[in-house]
Design a protein around this motif. Sequence first.
Motif, PDB file in Angstrom:
ATOM      1  N   VAL A 162      34.821  28.057  69.473  1.00 12.30           N
ATOM      2  CA  VAL A 162      35.769  28.400  68.420  1.00 12.30           C
ATOM      3  C   VAL A 162      35.387  29.763  67.846  1.00 12.30           C
ATOM      4  O   VAL A 162      34.213  30.058  67.657  1.00 12.30           O
ATOM      5  CB  VAL A 162      35.722  27.318  67.313  1.00 12.30           C
ATOM      6  N   GLY A 163      36.388  30.581  67.548  1.00 13.75           N
ATOM      7  CA  GLY A 163      36.162  31.828  66.831  1.00 13.75           C
ATOM      8  C   GLY A 163      36.308  31.579  65.341  1.00 13.75           C
ATOM      9  O   GLY A 163      37.014  30.663  64.919  1.00 13.75           O
ATOM     10  N   VAL A 164      35.652  32.392  64.534  1.00 16.58           N
ATOM     11  CA  VAL A 164      35.704  32.236  63.081  1.00 16.58           C
ATOM     12  C   VAL A 164      36.112  33.566  62.459  1.00 16.58           C
ATOM     13  O   VAL A 164      35.453  34.589  62.678  1.00 16.58           O
ATOM     14  CB  VAL A 164      34.345  31.786  62.500  1.00 16.58           C
ATOM     15  N   LEU A 165      37.205  33.540  61.710  1.00 14.95           N
ATOM     16  CA  LEU A 165      37.672  34.720  60.997  1.00 14.95           C
ATOM     17  C   LEU A 165      37.578  34.480  59.498  1.00 14.95           C
ATOM     18  O   LEU A 165      38.146  33.502  58.995  1.00 14.95           O
ATOM     19  CB  LEU A 165      39.125  35.044  61.367  1.00 14.95           C
ATOM     20  N   LEU A 166      36.861  35.328  58.796  1.00 12.02           N
ATOM     21  CA  LEU A 166      36.843  35.304  57.339  1.00 12.02           C
ATOM     22  C   LEU A 166      37.889  36.300  56.873  1.00 12.02           C
ATOM     23  O   LEU A 166      37.771  37.497  57.141  1.00 12.02           O
ATOM     24  CB  LEU A 166      35.463  35.680  56.796  1.00 12.02           C
ATOM     25  N   LEU A 167      38.916  35.802  56.244  1.00 13.94           N
ATOM     26  CA  LEU A 167      40.019  36.613  55.747  1.00 13.94           C
ATOM     27  C   LEU A 167      39.991  36.497  54.226  1.00 13.94           C
ATOM     28  O   LEU A 167      40.397  35.475  53.662  1.00 13.94           O
ATOM     29  CB  LEU A 167      41.340  36.114  56.338  1.00 13.94           C
ATOM     30  N   THR A 168      39.439  37.527  53.568  1.00 17.69           N
ATOM     31  CA  THR A 168      39.096  37.417  52.148  1.00 17.69           C
ATOM     32  C   THR A 168      39.479  38.679  51.374  1.00 17.69           C
ATOM     33  O   THR A 168      39.877  39.684  51.953  1.00 17.69           O
ATOM     34  CB  THR A 168      37.580  37.209  51.988  1.00 17.69           C
ATOM     35  N   HIS A 169      39.294  38.599  50.084  1.00 11.33           N
ATOM     36  CA  HIS A 169      39.405  39.787  49.243  1.00 11.33           C
ATOM     37  C   HIS A 169      38.238  40.732  49.572  1.00 11.33           C
ATOM     38  O   HIS A 169      37.237  40.308  50.174  1.00 11.33           O
ATOM     39  CB  HIS A 169      39.369  39.398  47.766  1.00 11.33           C
ATOM     40  N   SER A 170      38.367  41.980  49.150  1.00  4.11           N
ATOM     41  CA  SER A 170      37.358  43.004  49.444  1.00  4.11           C
ATOM     42  C   SER A 170      35.950  42.562  49.044  1.00  4.11           C
ATOM     43  O   SER A 170      35.736  42.078  47.932  1.00  4.11           O
ATOM     44  CB  SER A 170      37.695  44.301  48.710  1.00  4.11           C
TER      45      SER A 170
END
Length: 130
Positions: free
Chosen positions: A3-11
Amino acid sequence: MSVGVLLLTHSGVGPGLLGAARGVMGPLPLRTAAIEAGFGEGHEQVLMRASAAVRELEQGDGVLVLTDLYGATPSNVAAKLANLGCRMRRVAGVNLPMLLRIMNYAEQPLDELVNTATAGARNGVIVDHA
């Protein structure tokens, strides 16, 4: 594959969490990336960068997208990523215990890793009554 993991967050949030996880664990066992949604940045710009990251992370086992705040721009963009046609799950409320738990159970399939992530986040919150 994994599985790939993407952290999509504020700056600052996603890269900071990845840096801390690497400091604790060394090299991470899952392919990871962090995309930051700049304050005032439009959804479309963030979506383009996040879409490219998901395509790069997807190796056949899906992508787990971790966002910091449900209902905010990163989480809303993550919801739109489902239209890419990749197997993907979104979990909001990312914290360091969640990320470390995911990395410690890197062999799990995507749907199981979602449960592991949420358990890691919950179990990482402790009220010290001392």
